[in-house]
Design a protein around this motif. Structure first.
Motif, PDB file in Angstrom:
ATOM      1  N   ALA A 192       3.103  -1.537   3.618  1.00  0.00           N
ATOM      2  CA  ALA A 192       2.005  -3.099   4.119  1.00  0.00           C
ATOM      3  C   ALA A 192       1.075  -3.188   3.237  1.00  0.00           C
ATOM      4  O   ALA A 192       1.258  -3.348   1.613  1.00  0.00           O
ATOM      5  N   ALA A 250       1.135  -1.136   0.262  1.00  0.00           N
ATOM      6  CA  ALA A 250      -0.120   0.116  -0.318  1.00  0.00           C
ATOM      7  C   ALA A 250       0.935   1.370   0.026  1.00  0.00           C
ATOM      8  O   ALA A 250       2.023   1.114   0.086  1.00  0.00           O
ATOM      9  N   LEU A 304       0.341   4.652   1.405  1.00  0.00           N
ATOM     10  CA  LEU A 304       0.701   5.296   2.405  1.00  0.00           C
ATOM     11  C   LEU A 304       1.291   4.701   3.731  1.00  0.00           C
ATOM     12  O   LEU A 304       1.987   5.147   4.756  1.00  0.00           O
ATOM     13  N   THR A 305       1.407   3.364   3.587  1.00  0.00           N
ATOM     14  CA  THR A 305       2.173   2.392   4.987  1.00  0.00           C
ATOM     15  C   THR A 305       3.081   1.232   4.985  1.00  0.00           C
ATOM     16  O   THR A 305       3.563   1.341   5.621  1.00  0.00           O
ATOM     17  N   TYR A 319      -8.463   1.118   2.439  1.00  0.00           N
ATOM     18  CA  TYR A 319      -7.926  -0.085   1.795  1.00  0.00           C
ATOM     19  C   TYR A 319      -6.767   0.008   1.615  1.00  0.00           C
ATOM     20  O   TYR A 319      -5.036  -0.285   1.149  1.00  0.00           O
ATOM     21  N   LEU A 320      -7.509   0.131   0.523  1.00  0.00           N
ATOM     22  CA  LEU A 320      -5.786   0.697  -1.232  1.00  0.00           C
ATOM     23  C   LEU A 320      -4.877   1.534  -0.857  1.00  0.00           C
ATOM     24  O   LEU A 320      -3.968   1.529  -1.269  1.00  0.00           O
ATOM     25  N   ALA A 321      -5.400   2.612  -0.109  1.00  0.00           N
ATOM     26  CA  ALA A 321      -4.421   3.510   0.257  1.00  0.00           C
ATOM     27  C   ALA A 321      -3.100   3.217   1.662  1.00  0.00           C
ATOM     28  O   ALA A 321      -1.858   3.263   1.817  1.00  0.00           O
ATOM     29  N   THR A 322      -4.194   2.142   2.208  1.00  0.00           N
ATOM     30  CA  THR A 322      -2.865   1.633   3.543  1.00  0.00           C
ATOM     31  C   THR A 322      -3.452   0.025   3.640  1.00  0.00           C
ATOM     32  O   THR A 322      -2.412  -0.367   4.788  1.00  0.00           O
ATOM     33  N   ALA A 323      -3.558  -0.763   3.121  1.00  0.00           N
ATOM     34  CA  ALA A 323      -3.818  -2.261   3.413  1.00  0.00           C
ATOM     35  C   ALA A 323      -4.613  -2.316   4.339  1.00  0.00           C
ATOM     36  O   ALA A 323      -4.254  -3.773   5.412  1.00  0.00           O
TER      37      ALA A 323
END
Lengths: 163, 160
Positions: free
Chosen positions: A86, A81, A83-84, B34-38
């Motif tokens: 992860a 992802a 931004l993270t 979800y798509l940005a951060t999982a």
């Protein structure tokens, strides 16, 4: 929560500047959906549970269909992802008797009141100040189970099944 | 009681469009995060994570790292619903369901969702979307019990 849950490893100091804005945007869309589908009205949820209107099925499984596409697509096509950093994964929790017991207790509360956590927050947004009774109750309940599960006797025997 | 008497003559008296579209938007809200951060966010963890601001119970410690963004997620949910209400000009709406039902129901929800590892969004949307067998069990548990509870309350004349 399992240790593999990305939500647990995000630290405040290394957050991407867009992290919180995107979380807010996601919540915003989520809240519009709950208001539009009328799940923020306990009466509408109760009308489903009392078999007068089966529309709620479209809300829950419509939402699950959309997330399912993203969960399975992203974990296969995309790597991590933005931004993270992860890895994309699915939401998987361990199955134990707490899932059934907790689900049953939640079910009694849901069936009695017609509210659930996300819909209750959205209900505040549509001006339903009376929902504060329900939200206050949720915090009391969450604290009660946290108090019980923080006692040495319980956490000692329950350590292997902790979510 | 014969089964037919439980089923409505019209299963969707208010149509299905706003239900389906609302559901898709709920899903898109989750997918945005979800798509940005999982992260696959559920709504009920906010209860425990927010309590960690004011309590040092060991059970609540595990949610310290996620508590800030969960507050922001919840503020987003409230804002989204408010935005929809303002945009459609509907005006404020207040439930007729009795305060005691909201309060007692809320306490049971607070206990149950945290013990059962999720709620209608965590298990019902994110978990079912993940084809998680645990979430199927969770959803089946709370859905069946909620239906029985609501039917019993109706039969007992609990209203509003």
């Amino acid at each position: 929560m399992s240790a593999a849950d990305p939500g647990e490893v995000v630290q405040e100091h290394d957050q991407h500047p867009l992290f919180l804005p995107v979380v807010f945007l996601g919540g915003l869309v989520f809240g519009v959906g709950l208001a539009l589908s009328e799940m923020a009205k306990p009466e509408v949820v109760l009308s489903f549970l009392q078999f007068e209107d089966f529309g709620l099925l479209f809300v829950m499984f419509g939402g699950a269909a959309v997330t399912g596409l993203a969960f399975f697509g992203a974990s296969r096509v995309l790597g991590t992802a933005p931004l993270t950093g992860a890895y994309y994964g699915r939401r998987l929790k361990s199955l134990d008797r707490n899932v059934v017991l907790g689900g049953g207790i939640f079910g009694v509360g849901w069936g009695l009141s017609g509210i659930c956590p996300g819909a209750a927050y959205a209900s505040l947004g549509i001006g339903n100040y009376a929902i504060l009774w329900g939200i206050a109750g949720m915090f009391v309940g969450a604290y009660a189970q946290a108090y019980w599960r923080s006692s040495p006797a319980v956490s000692g025997t329950d350590a292997t099944t902790a979510d | 009681m014969p089964l037919e008497s439980l089923l409505p003559a019209a299963p969707f008296p208010n149509g299905i469009d706003h239900y389906a579209l609302g559901g898709v938007l709920v899903g898109l809200g989750v997918v945005t995060i979800y798509l940005a951060t999982a992260i696959a966010p559920g709504a009920s963890t906010f209860l425990e994570s927010t309590l960690s601001y004011g309590s040092s119970l060991s059970r609540l410690d595990r949610y310290r790292a996620s508590r800030d963004w969960r507050v922001v997620f919840t503020l987003g949910i409230v804002s989204g619903a408010a935005l929809y209400t303002l945009a459609t000009g509907g005006g404020a709406w207040v439930t007729a369901v009795a305060p005691w039902r909201l309060l007692v129901g809320g306490v049971l929800i607070g206990i149950g969702t945290r013990l059962g590892k999720g709620c209608t969004s965590g298990h019902g949307v994110c978990g079912v979307g993940s084809a998680s067998s645990t979430s199927f069990v969770g959803v089946l548990s709370f859905l069946l019990v909620a239906i029985v509870t609501a039917q019993l309350a109706m039969a007992a004349g609990v209203s509003p």
